[in-house]
Design a protein around this motif. Structure first.
Motif, PDB file in Angstrom:
ATOM      1  N   ARG A 269       0.842  -1.205   0.000  1.00  0.00           N
ATOM      2  CA  ARG A 269       0.000   0.000   0.000  1.00  0.00           C
ATOM      3  C   ARG A 269       0.876   1.252   0.000  1.00  0.00           C
ATOM      4  O   ARG A 269       0.561   2.246  -0.676  1.00  0.00           O
ATOM      5  CB  ARG A 269      -0.938  -0.005   1.207  1.00  0.00           C
ATOM      6  N   GLY A 270       1.961   1.218   0.751  1.00  0.00           N
ATOM      7  CA  GLY A 270       2.854   2.367   0.797  1.00  0.00           C
ATOM      8  C   GLY A 270       3.508   2.637  -0.538  1.00  0.00           C
ATOM      9  O   GLY A 270       3.603   3.791  -0.973  1.00  0.00           O
ATOM     10  N   TYR A 271       3.957   1.582  -1.212  1.00  0.00           N
ATOM     11  CA  TYR A 271       4.562   1.777  -2.531  1.00  0.00           C
ATOM     12  C   TYR A 271       3.541   2.334  -3.523  1.00  0.00           C
ATOM     13  O   TYR A 271       3.874   3.208  -4.344  1.00  0.00           O
ATOM     14  CB  TYR A 271       5.129   0.463  -3.060  1.00  0.00           C
ATOM     15  N   ALA A 272       2.321   1.837  -3.477  1.00  0.00           N
ATOM     16  CA  ALA A 272       1.297   2.356  -4.389  1.00  0.00           C
ATOM     17  C   ALA A 272       1.081   3.848  -4.161  1.00  0.00           C
ATOM     18  O   ALA A 272       0.941   4.625  -5.117  1.00  0.00           O
ATOM     19  CB  ALA A 272      -0.005   1.587  -4.198  1.00  0.00           C
ATOM     20  N   ALA A 273       1.073   4.264  -2.894  1.00  0.00           N
ATOM     21  CA  ALA A 273       0.899   5.687  -2.585  1.00  0.00           C
ATOM     22  C   ALA A 273       2.101   6.496  -3.054  1.00  0.00           C
ATOM     23  O   ALA A 273       1.951   7.609  -3.586  1.00  0.00           O
ATOM     24  CB  ALA A 273       0.703   5.867  -1.080  1.00  0.00           C
TER      25      ALA A 273
END
Length: 433
Positions: A269-273
């Motif tokens: 999720r962090g990488y997507a953000a």
């Protein structure tokens, strides 16, 4: 030359004492260790509003050279924060308008010269940045920002002596966040991470806005990550994001640390953000997906990277270092060598030396690869990835002892440096490297 390991700590301590006394004494500007005040979740420096206000002002007063230079600076900072390279062209147009207008003393506007130098650095035209920085320095030797342009350019060109000289001028004349963070980078390149950490702590203490505070915390997180401390890195990235929630480098760093700690869902999720805000992290995101066996999703992210760089190339802003690194691991290794040889002609930096060494290794040119890997080490290749690359090259050459030393150093420094790389390093060691 007086080397950094002797001069910078003494120099910065003396200069910092004066600056910090003013800032932190009773009644001073800031209190130690506090992030800058501002509306929660938002920087008080509204770049979009500043750009619009400058444009409105210049519609009424188009002959104001200083205002054009300010507009250029706002656009350049907006490009940095948003990764929207269209702002580079807008910044250049504003700086050139400033340079073409008369000023009170009859000189071209110094801020525009400095801005052109900073823009050249952003575009990876480091020789051009030196040219603009030197023009500004000659015209106004006490405009300290010119020395920042020169420091950045010389670092990327691999000329640490000149970088140190420029930085020393900047520190003597204007010991501030910009000079402290540059000094920290030099110290880190010299392998002095403790000194780099102290400088970043001092810079953070005098940050004037949340984005600056976040930048310092992100750099502290990067140092912790490089030292194999994902918990410490995660804490620093989280603090950076508390000050500036959209800070893309900290979003990516936090995701990287979470992956190392086994918090895979949070990491994805962090990488997507992070990628939504700064596409430069898309390959790192794809590599984690691939490591997790989600190959179709990884391929889609790699395709996004390729499309982005086709657009950059069409705009005349191709990033040969990024392309070379990508092709070395995920594409055409011969193309990687071509891109990285082109980049090496522009700048003999530690990052390019390591990347070219790895690309040459991937094409089987081990002897030449070893030369570039050794050069990267001389320039300050103090990180696990560089050690892993050198170890793999030595292994391919049949140099078992050297390979074991470099691979062990990589895993000792940071056992989480890369999901695939760390796994491969362990496999080589187990195979008798």
């Amino acid at each position: 030359m007086i080397h950094l390991r002797r001069s910078l700590p003494l120099l910065t301590c003396a200069l910092l004492g004066c600056a910090l006394l003013v800032l932190f004494a009773p009644g001073g500007v800031l209190r130690r260790g506090e992030p800058p005040a501002g509306q929660a979740g938002r920087s008080p420096y509204d770049l979009t509003g500043s750009i619009e206000a400058a444009q409105e002002y210049l519609r009424r007063r188009p002959g104001d050279a200083a205002a054009w230079a300010s507009l250029g600076r706002f656009c350049l900072e907006q490009a940095r924060r948003t990764s929207d390279i269209a702002y580079y062209g807008k910044a250049e147009g504003a700086f050139r308008r400033s340079l073409g207008l008369p000023t009170g003393d009859g000189l071209p506007h110094i801020d525009a010269m400095i801005g052109m130098g900073a823009l050249a650095n952003a575009r990876h035209d480091f020789a051009g940045a030196v040219s603009w920085g030197e023009r500004a320095r000659r015209a106004a030797p006490y405009r300290w920002a010119a020395y920042g342009v020169l420091t950045d350019a010389y670092l990327e060109l691999g000329d640490y002596d000149r970088a140190e000289q420029a930085l020393r001028h900047m520190l003597r004349g204007h010991p501030d966040l910009d000079s402290f963070t540059r000094a920290a980078r030099l110290e880190a390149l010299r392998g002095r991470t403790g000194a780099a950490r102290r400088l970043l702590d001092r810079a953070r203490a005098i940050a004037g806005e949340p984005a600056e505070y976040a930048f310092c915390l992100w750099q502290l997180g990067e140092l912790a990550w490089s030292d194999g401390d994902p918990e410490g890195a995660l804490a620093a990235y989280a603090e950076a994001l508390a000050a500036e929630p959209g800070h893309a480098p900290s979003l990516a760093g936090k995701a990287r640390a979470e992956a190392a700690l086994g918090r895979t869902g949070e990491a994805l999720r962090g990488y997507a953000a992070a990628v939504a805000r700064a596409p430069s992290y898309v390959v790192e995101y794809a590599e984690l997906l691939e490591h997790l066996g989600r190959k179709a999703e990884a391929r889609r992210q790699y395709a996004v990277f390729a499309a982005q760089h086709r657009l950059l190339a069409a705009e005349g802003a191709a990033d040969d270092l990024a392309l070379g690194r990508f092709h070395a691991d995920h594409g055409n290794a011969e193309a990687a060598v071509r891109h990285l040889r082109a980049e090496w002609k522009r700048r003999a930096s530690v990052e390019v030396a390591d990347a070219l060494a790895w690309a040459l290794h991937r094409t089987g040119r081990e002897a030449e690869a070893a030369g570039y890997a050794a050069h990267a080490a001389r320039l300050g290749g103090h990180n696990a990835t560089f050690s892993y690359h050198r170890g793999a090259i030595e292994h391919a050459l049949g140099h078992t002892t050297a390979a074991r030393d470099h691979l062990s150093r990589a895993l000792s420094r940071n056992p989480y440096f890369s999901p695939a790389g760390a796994e491969r390093a362990r496999a080589l060691l187990e195979a008798g490297a």
